[in-house]
Design a protein around this motif. Structure first.
Motif, mmCIF file in Angstrom:
data_model
loop_
_atom_site.group_PDB
_atom_site.id
_atom_site.type_symbol
_atom_site.label_atom_id
_atom_site.label_comp_id
_atom_site.label_asym_id
_atom_site.label_seq_id
_atom_site.Cartn_x
_atom_site.Cartn_y
_atom_site.Cartn_z
ATOM 1 N N UNK A 1 0.827 -1.206 0.000
ATOM 2 C CA UNK A 1 0.000 0.000 0.000
ATOM 3 C C UNK A 1 0.864 1.259 0.000
ATOM 4 N N UNK A 2 1.973 1.243 0.741
ATOM 5 C CA UNK A 2 2.883 2.396 0.762
ATOM 6 C C UNK A 2 3.499 2.626 -0.610
ATOM 7 N N UNK A 3 3.839 1.540 -1.296
ATOM 8 C CA UNK A 3 4.392 1.644 -2.649
ATOM 9 C C UNK A 3 3.363 2.257 -3.597
ATOM 10 N N UNK A 4 2.143 1.757 -3.559
ATOM 11 C CA UNK A 4 1.105 2.271 -4.460
ATOM 12 C C UNK A 4 0.770 3.728 -4.152
ATOM 13 N N UNK A 5 0.755 4.064 -2.879
ATOM 14 C CA UNK A 5 0.489 5.455 -2.492
ATOM 15 C C UNK A 5 1.560 6.388 -3.043
ATOM 16 N N UNK A 6 2.818 5.977 -2.949
ATOM 17 C CA UNK A 6 3.915 6.799 -3.478
ATOM 18 C C UNK A 6 3.775 6.978 -4.982
ATOM 19 N N UNK A 7 3.425 5.922 -5.667
ATOM 20 C CA UNK A 7 3.282 6.006 -7.132
ATOM 21 C C UNK A 7 2.129 6.909 -7.544
#
Length: 220
Positions: A37-43
Motif C-alpha cells: 500500500x505504501x508503494x502504491x500510495x507513493x506512485x
C-alpha cells in the motif's frame, strides 16, 4: 536508550523509538499488504520527473550540499533513492520484515530511517556528534573507512551511522533481531511532527511482528 544531540545547531534532529519482542523470522500477510500500500500510495502521489523538487526532498538535498558537502545527485538521500526505485516501477528491496517495514515508512513519509539491533549496541547512551579523526566506520555493503569530521550516530567506540544516509554492518538488523532502535533523521526545513508520525507509523507496522514499544517516542 538515550540519544544526545550535540549538533542540533546544524539543523540535525531525530525522533527515536525502541521496539522489543519482535519476531523478524517471517513475513505476515498484513505487513506485506501495508508495504504494498505504501508503494502504491507513493506512485499515485509522486512523479519521478518532479521528485527532486518536492519540498521534503529539497530540504535533504540542501542539507547534503550545505552541511555535508555532498553532491546529492551522486549520493542521493536514502529515501529519495528508494522512491526513485519505486517510481521507476521496481519493487522495494526485500531484506527482512523489519527492514522492509522501515523502507515502507521511509517512502510514505519521505524521510530516512535507521534501524539498529539493540543487542549489538555497546552502550545505552548514543550521541549525534562529529566523528573523531581515525575513527573507523564499517558500512553495510562496503569496505571499512576512516572518518574525519563527519556527523555520526555513535556509542562508545562504535559508529552506528553516518548521518543521515549510511548504516553500519556492526549493528544491522537481521532475522535473529528481537529488539530494535528506530531513528528517523531530520534536517532543517522538515517539521518534527513528520518525524514523530513516521515513528508511530513504523511502531504500528512492527506491532504486526509482535513488536512492543519500550517507552515513548522521543526527540533529540
Amino acid at each position: 536508550m538515550e540519544i544526545i544531540n550535540e549538533v542540533r545547531n546544524l539543523g540535525v534532529f531525530v525522533a527515536y523509538d525502541v521496539i522489543v519482542n519482535i519476531d523478524n523470522t517471517k513475513y505476515v500477510p498484513k505487513l506485506v499488504e501495508e508495504i504494498e500500500a505504501a508503494v502504491e500510495e507513493a506512485r499515485r502521489a509522486l512523479s519521478l520527473d518532479t521528485l527532486k523538487d518536492h519540498p521534503i526532498i529539497r530540504a535533504y538535498r540542501d542539507f547534503y550540499w550545505r552541511v555535508l558537502g555532498i553532491d546529492p545527485t551522486k549520493q542521493r538521500p536514502a529515501q529519495e533513492a528508494l522512491l526513485r526505485r519505486v517510481l521507476r516501477g521496481e519493487p522495494l528491496p526485500r531484506i527482512n520484515p523489519v527492514v522492509d517495514a522501515g523502507n515502507a515508512a521511509s517512502i510514505k513519509f519521505i524521510v530516512p530511517i535507521g534501524l539498529y539491533d539493540i543487542a549489538k549496541i555497546n552502550s545505552k547512551t548514543l550521541r549525534i556528534r562529529f566523528s573523531k579523526k581515525g575513527e573507523i566506520f564499517r558500512p553495510i555493503g562496503g569496505s571499512p573507512m576512516e572518518l574525519d569530521n563527519q556527523i555520526v550516530l555513535a556509542s562508545d567506540g562504535q559508529i552506528l551511522h553516518i548521518y543521515p544516509y549510511r548504516d553500519s554492518v556492526d549493528t544491522k538488523v537481521e532475522n535473529s533481531t528481537r529488539e530494535v532502535l528506530v531513528v528517523v533523521a531530520g534536517v532543517a526545513g522538515v517539521e518534527e511532527e513528520r518525524l514523530l508520525k513516521t515513528a508511530y507509523y513504523l511502531r504500528d507496522l512492527l506491532s504486526l511482528l509482535g513488536g512492543v514499544p519500550a517507552g515513548e517516542v522521543k526527540l533529540a
